[in-house]
Motif scaffolding. Structure first.
Motif, PDB file in Angstrom:
ATOM      1  N   ASP A 143    -141.796 -66.052  52.210  1.00 46.66           N
ATOM      2  CA  ASP A 143    -141.671 -64.613  51.976  1.00 46.66           C
ATOM      3  C   ASP A 143    -141.232 -63.855  53.223  1.00 46.66           C
ATOM      4  O   ASP A 143    -141.361 -62.637  53.296  1.00 46.66           O
ATOM      5  N   SER A 144    -140.719 -64.571  54.217  1.00 41.60           N
ATOM      6  CA  SER A 144    -140.330 -63.881  55.451  1.00 41.60           C
ATOM      7  C   SER A 144    -138.952 -64.287  55.956  1.00 41.60           C
ATOM      8  O   SER A 144    -138.439 -63.703  56.911  1.00 41.60           O
ATOM      9  N   TYR A 145    -138.335 -65.276  55.327  1.00 45.40           N
ATOM     10  CA  TYR A 145    -137.047 -65.820  55.767  1.00 45.40           C
ATOM     11  C   TYR A 145    -135.928 -64.875  55.363  1.00 45.40           C
ATOM     12  O   TYR A 145    -135.858 -64.404  54.228  1.00 45.40           O
ATOM     13  N   ILE A 146    -135.002 -64.588  56.288  1.00 47.19           N
ATOM     14  CA  ILE A 146    -133.900 -63.678  55.991  1.00 47.19           C
ATOM     15  C   ILE A 146    -132.564 -64.413  55.992  1.00 47.19           C
ATOM     16  O   ILE A 146    -132.415 -65.474  56.587  1.00 47.19           O
ATOM     17  N   CYS A 191    -137.975 -65.553  65.458  1.00 48.66           N
ATOM     18  CA  CYS A 191    -138.244 -64.125  65.242  1.00 48.66           C
ATOM     19  C   CYS A 191    -139.327 -63.863  64.203  1.00 48.66           C
ATOM     20  O   CYS A 191    -139.576 -62.703  63.865  1.00 48.66           O
ATOM     21  N   LYS A 192    -139.954 -64.910  63.700  1.00 50.73           N
ATOM     22  CA  LYS A 192    -141.008 -64.743  62.687  1.00 50.73           C
ATOM     23  C   LYS A 192    -142.069 -63.751  63.178  1.00 50.73           C
ATOM     24  O   LYS A 192    -142.554 -63.838  64.298  1.00 50.73           O
ATOM     25  N   GLY A 193    -142.396 -62.777  62.324  1.00 50.29           N
ATOM     26  CA  GLY A 193    -143.359 -61.744  62.694  1.00 50.29           C
ATOM     27  C   GLY A 193    -142.755 -60.603  63.485  1.00 50.29           C
ATOM     28  O   GLY A 193    -143.460 -59.636  63.817  1.00 50.29           O
ATOM     29  N   GLN A 194    -141.465 -60.698  63.788  1.00 53.43           N
ATOM     30  CA  GLN A 194    -140.774 -59.663  64.567  1.00 53.43           C
ATOM     31  C   GLN A 194    -139.516 -59.175  63.834  1.00 53.43           C
ATOM     32  O   GLN A 194    -138.554 -58.759  64.457  1.00 53.43           O
ATOM     33  N   ILE A 195    -139.565 -59.288  62.498  1.00 53.88           N
ATOM     34  CA  ILE A 195    -138.402 -58.957  61.667  1.00 53.88           C
ATOM     35  C   ILE A 195    -138.689 -57.712  60.837  1.00 53.88           C
ATOM     36  O   ILE A 195    -139.736 -57.605  60.196  1.00 53.88           O
ATOM     37  N   GLN A 196    -137.755 -56.772  60.847  1.00 52.59           N
ATOM     38  CA  GLN A 196    -137.833 -55.611  59.964  1.00 52.59           C
ATOM     39  C   GLN A 196    -136.974 -55.909  58.737  1.00 52.59           C
ATOM     40  O   GLN A 196    -135.802 -56.273  58.866  1.00 52.59           O
ATOM     41  N   TYR A 197    -137.558 -55.755  57.562  1.00 56.63           N
ATOM     42  CA  TYR A 197    -136.853 -56.154  56.339  1.00 56.63           C
ATOM     43  C   TYR A 197    -136.077 -54.992  55.734  1.00 56.63           C
ATOM     44  O   TYR A 197    -136.559 -53.861  55.673  1.00 56.63           O
ATOM     45  N   LEU A 198    -134.863 -55.319  55.291  1.00 56.87           N
ATOM     46  CA  LEU A 198    -133.950 -54.327  54.742  1.00 56.87           C
ATOM     47  C   LEU A 198    -133.838 -54.482  53.236  1.00 56.87           C
ATOM     48  O   LEU A 198    -134.041 -55.572  52.686  1.00 56.87           O
ATOM     49  N   CYS A 199    -133.460 -53.402  52.577  1.00 58.40           N
ATOM     50  CA  CYS A 199    -133.143 -53.444  51.150  1.00 58.40           C
ATOM     51  C   CYS A 199    -131.888 -54.299  50.959  1.00 58.40           C
ATOM     52  O   CYS A 199    -130.994 -54.306  51.822  1.00 58.40           O
ATOM     53  N   ASN A 200    -131.793 -54.984  49.835  1.00 58.04           N
ATOM     54  CA  ASN A 200    -130.655 -55.884  49.632  1.00 58.04           C
ATOM     55  C   ASN A 200    -129.328 -55.174  49.412  1.00 58.04           C
ATOM     56  O   ASN A 200    -128.295 -55.832  49.302  1.00 58.04           O
ATOM     57  N   ILE A 201    -129.315 -53.851  49.400  1.00 60.97           N
ATOM     58  CA  ILE A 201    -128.021 -53.153  49.343  1.00 60.97           C
ATOM     59  C   ILE A 201    -127.229 -53.424  50.626  1.00 60.97           C
ATOM     60  O   ILE A 201    -126.008 -53.265  50.648  1.00 60.97           O
ATOM     61  N   TYR A 202    -127.916 -53.852  51.688  1.00 61.08           N
ATOM     62  CA  TYR A 202    -127.242 -54.126  52.960  1.00 61.08           C
ATOM     63  C   TYR A 202    -126.810 -55.586  53.105  1.00 61.08           C
ATOM     64  O   TYR A 202    -126.177 -55.941  54.097  1.00 61.08           O
ATOM     65  N   ASN A 203    -127.141 -56.417  52.145  1.00 66.69           N
ATOM     66  CA  ASN A 203    -126.674 -57.801  52.149  1.00 66.69           C
ATOM     67  C   ASN A 203    -126.810 -58.322  50.725  1.00 66.69           C
ATOM     68  O   ASN A 203    -127.685 -59.129  50.414  1.00 66.69           O
ATOM     69  N   SER A 204    -125.936 -57.851  49.860  1.00 70.47           N
ATOM     70  CA  SER A 204    -126.008 -58.170  48.441  1.00 70.47           C
ATOM     71  C   SER A 204    -125.257 -59.470  48.162  1.00 70.47           C
ATOM     72  O   SER A 204    -124.034 -59.538  48.294  1.00 70.47           O
TER      73      SER A 204
END
Length: 207
Positions: free
Chosen positions: A58-61, A103-116
């Motif tokens: 639940d944290s992988y980008i 970077c685990k624990g140091q990531i700000q999550y974005l809405c998927n409109i920015y990487n659809s």
């Protein structure tokens, strides 16, 4: 992984070559990144099993679109940690895997409109469309290829000569780029030289 050493800026917006920007990104660029190394969109999947590390599912980008806080990365020497991992381990998705691990624990999550993507979610209001894997936008029939071709034809056939231009560095070492330059050199009527840079008219760019 080397951006914090190579680029003398506070932050950078990184985009994969198969990502298409279709809307203004000012809001994304202005986002507060003070306490985060990177910002990105979550990639669904079994990443715990993939990386053999708990808590990754639940944290992988997806690293195809990222805001990277270079100041933070320098301060915490994250670039050195990434390179060390790459030099001593095998990863199926090398840059993406080590970025997520370090970077685990140091990531700000974005809405998927920015990487659809097909995996992060196809949304109509996407600001960045990312054509992942083999189904690229320039391949007819691929999902949302009509959007890619819309901008392609607009650039080639409707763009003003100086608004849309193809710029190629003459000293670039990649062989295919050299082949392209050789072709452009032969299109004398459609190309002018400015230093080591060829600025090509739209007819030449079609090559």
């Amino acid at each position: 992984c080397y951006f914090s050493k190579l680029i003398n800026e506070d932050k950078v917006l990184y985009l994969d070559a198969d990502a298409l920007v279709v809307s203004n990104l000012y809001g994304l660029w202005q986002m507060n990144m003070t306490n985060y190394a990177i910002a990105g969109v979550k990639e669904p999947g079994k990443w715990d099993r993939h990386l053999k590390i708990e808590g990754m599912d639940d944290s992988y980008i997806n690293s195809g679109v990222m805001i990277m806080n270079l100041n933070y990365m320098r301060e915490h020497q994250l670039d050195d940690k990434m390179i060390e991992l790459l030099n001593n381990n095998y990863y199926e998705y090398p840059d993406q895997d080590v970025i997520n691990i370090v970077c685990k624990g140091q990531i700000q999550y974005l809405c998927n409109i920015y990487n659809s993507t097909e995996t992060t979610g196809i949304v109509e209001n996407a600001k960045i469309i990312h054509y992942i894997r083999e189904r690229k936008g320039w391949i007819p029939g691929s999902p949302r290829s009509e959007i890619w071709f819309k901008y392609y034809y607009e650039m080639i056939f409707k763009g003003e000569n100086m608004k849309y231009k193809c710029i190629v560095l003459e000293d670039f070492t990649y062989s295919k780029t050299k082949e392209f330059i050789d072709i452009v050199k032969n299109v004398k009527d459609n190309c002018r030289v400015k230093g080591d840079i060829f600025i090509c008219k739209k007819e030449a760019a079609m090559l």
